[in-house]
Structure formats: C-alpha cells, structure tokens
Design an enzyme around this catalytic site. Sequence first.
Site, short mmCIF file in Angstrom:
data_model
loop_
_atom_site.label_atom_id
_atom_site.label_comp_id
_atom_site.label_asym_id
_atom_site.label_seq_id
_atom_site.Cartn_x
_atom_site.Cartn_y
_atom_site.Cartn_z
N LYS A 86 -50.78 1.89 32.87
CA LYS A 86 -50.51 1.10 31.49
C LYS A 86 -50.78 -0.40 31.76
O LYS A 86 -50.77 -0.81 32.65
CB LYS A 86 -49.01 1.36 31.05
CG LYS A 86 -48.94 0.97 29.57
CD LYS A 86 -47.59 1.42 29.28
CE LYS A 86 -47.06 1.15 27.78
NZ LYS A 86 -45.80 1.53 27.45
N SER A 162 -45.35 3.45 22.95
CA SER A 162 -46.22 2.45 23.34
C SER A 162 -47.37 2.78 24.10
O SER A 162 -48.19 2.21 24.48
CB SER A 162 -45.43 1.03 23.78
OG SER A 162 -45.04 1.15 24.83
N SER A 186 -41.34 5.18 24.41
CA SER A 186 -42.62 4.80 24.43
C SER A 186 -43.36 5.88 25.80
O SER A 186 -44.69 5.86 25.57
CB SER A 186 -42.73 3.54 25.07
OG SER A 186 -42.47 2.75 23.97
#
Length: 472
Positions: A86, A162, A186
């Site tokens: 990420k 997210s 997320s």
Amino acid sequence: MNPVSTPTQLSELTAIDALALFRRGELSPVELTRDCLERIDTLNPKINAFVHIAHDGAMKAAKDAEARWMKGTPCGPLDGVPTTLKDLTLSRGMPTRYGSATTSPDGGSDVDAPVAASLRKAGAVFLGKTASPEYGWKGVTDNPLHGVTRNPWNTALTSGGSSGGAGAAAALNLGMLHQGSDAGGSIRIPSSFTGTFGLKPTFGWIPQWPTSAMSTLSHLGPMTRTASDSLLMLESMAQPDSRDGLLGNPGSLRMDTRAPVSLQGWKIAYSPTLGYVEVAPDIRKRVDNAVTQLSRLGAEVIEIDPGFSCPLETFNTLWFAGATQVLEKMTDSQRDQMDPGLLDIAARGSNTSLSQYLAAKRERTALCAHMQSFHEQWDLLITPTLPISPFTAGHNVPPEGKYHDWMEWTPFSYPFNLTQQPAASLPCGLDDQGLPVGLHIVGGKFQDMKVMHAAMLLEEMLPKLVYPKLSQ
C-alpha cells in the site's frame, strides 16, 4: 523452467497454486511476474489501482527467485509470488506518496517498514504500490495526487478504502498477495466491495513503523482472493520488529495453520444489525444464507447482539484527533493542495478538548472489556461487513443519501478497531445488482486463527465468485 500455463490460467492462480507450480518446475516466477505486469499495464488505466509500477525491480526479483527455484533453494515461503504494498508503507526502491501532492516524487525510501522487510525476506516479488486516499483518511479511495480508484465489478463505482487499490488489484488478480492497512475498516471495506478476502489481525500481531497518525486504531493485514492465501501471507507478515514502539508482536503468538475439519463445539453469535444498524434487505439476505452454512459445519449459531451501543462518537473523537497529527507540520501552501475532507476532520479534531479525548479513551477501554467478556462465551461474532452496496466513485458517501461522514456507512467495521480484535471480510455472494457482499467474522483478541479457520472452512461452502475480467 518449461512454462505450461496459458495467460488465462495465470490470471486465475492463487499464491498457493503458484508456489506448487514453482516447486514442480512447471512455472517460472519470471513468467508469472511478466504476466502480472502486462495485465497491470493494460487494466490499471481503467481502475487506477496502482500508483507506482515497479517493472524493473519486479523482473529482477523474479529472475532471482527463478534461479533459486531452479537450484531447489527458495529463500522463503513466498519466493517468487507477485505481491503489492500500500502507498502508506515504506519500501526500499519505491516511492511512498501517501496519496498526497504535499510529498516529493523523489521521496523513495532507503529502508523497508517492518511488513515490507518481512515480505521481502520471505521472497515476495513487489509489483508496485497500490492506491490509498490521502494519508488513508477515509473509506473510499481517491486523492488529489492520483485521482479516483474504481471497482472492477463496475468502474463507475468505488472500490472502497482506504486500501481500495489493493482490493481492486486483488479482484483482478494483479498479483496474488496485497498488503492493506485498517484503522476503521480500510481492509474490510474494500474487501467487501470487491469480493475479496481481507483480515484485520489483532493489533500488534503485525508490527508497524513508522507509527500511524491513527496510532492504536491502525492494523496491517493481508488482502487476497482466498482466505488460504491470506493465511499464507499473514505467516510471513507477522514477524517481530523492535522498531514497533507501541506493542509489537510479542513473539509468543503461534499460528496453527491446520484448519479443523468442522466447527463442532463452537458457539457463534450472529448479529445482523448490532442492534442499531439499518441493513439493505438484499445484503441481509445474502449474509443470512451464509450464516446457515456455519450450522452445517457443526457450530451452534444463535442470533444475538453483542450488547453495546453505537460507539461512533468515541471513534470520531479519536479519529479526528489523529487527523490533526497529519496536518501538524504542513505549511499553508501544502494545506491548499490537500483533500478538503481531510482538512475538515482535522479542524474538528483540533477543537477536541483534552477532557473529551480522555473520556473517549475511557469509553474505548470499557468497550474492550465488554467484548472480552462477550468472547468468553462466544467463539466468534458474525455480522455483515457493510450495510450498503458499492456506490458512485469519487464520493465519500453515497450521493443523495442519508450519510454525512464515511464512518456512518461503515458501522460494522470501526467498533473492532476500537477493541483491537481480529476481524475479516469474506465474500458471501452478490447483491441484487450483481455486486459483492461481505460477511464479517470477528474473533476475540488474539484469536486470529479462529477467524481464519472459520473463514477457510466457510469459503469452501459458499458459492465461488466469477471475478470480472474487464477488457484486456
């Protein structure tokens, strides 16, 4: 190695499949990595899952893995498996932009965060970085630097956030293993919206450094197409690291990867609404149907709420206070480049008094104690992952709906960031629009293997999703 797999077959492989083929000499990490990169180049313009693609680094790592496999000396349990990180995770050789125009394009790191270091040591081939909202602040994925990330099931819709880039990449199998982070849902939100599996482990199971602005709300975890691949990834991610100053994996946690053949003797609580959430009827129906399979696996399943009231105010107090940390060192000109929504919650956080903040911490402690007591009786708690279906991309909440903040449409996820419990989202079918629905599996603190074992068994009982192809 002699390649035997067609590109179509490669695009459907799990990590466990790929490793078995590597072991038998029937597939090369180079062939698999090249296929992933080619598909990323073709499909990423349609979904914007990747914000950095590491063509050269990935191919070099794949060639090194190929050489090790040809000698019969893989360096670790993930050697040669295409993997993503990420865009909030530091990694050597790749930029970390946090989805923010305030960061430098030359901001590559010369050090790996603990999770990147552990995956690299296990042999993972890093394909690149996946998209996040700016500093991971919300439950959808768009940011001022890279734009909007879209859902492969319908590119007009959001993939959630997210870790929305990771979820979209997992749905298209652009890499088999994807690292996410979760401070309010997320990992689980995009897993639900994209029909993939994601686990938020017990806080501290996977070490973190640098510390998240959201502090002890934030967890790192795996995101994959299957629960088995997530367990494989989790084993490599969960390595102690002394840089984690908040808790760190104590090293005494042992993962029994041998899934039981049934759930005989387990007591499972099913709460379709937590006692206060309105859930879309088609989502409730799919979750109800999935829960019946738990009984067939031998568990005693009783519909009962966990007995706490909505902790939104408690979560928001801590969340907004964390957002102020992001802006603390920003100049006025930098703030002008940032997501207005992030500026708004940071402003709300700056108006939080010390008394309010300490009260929220006490309320959080009380909720932790309540759930600890709850899980002394119940092995697992099951809920829907989300009460709604994916909505139009580029919006923080469903347009023309009843929600103001993203936390209002994620009522099943953030409570268990407050309690730091393990929780996973497992796909359990499609809603009336043909979009994925997630089943939320919550375990007691440090009972991560119960969550994973139930997910692995249930996964075999549920209908297999046919994932979207897009046009290649």
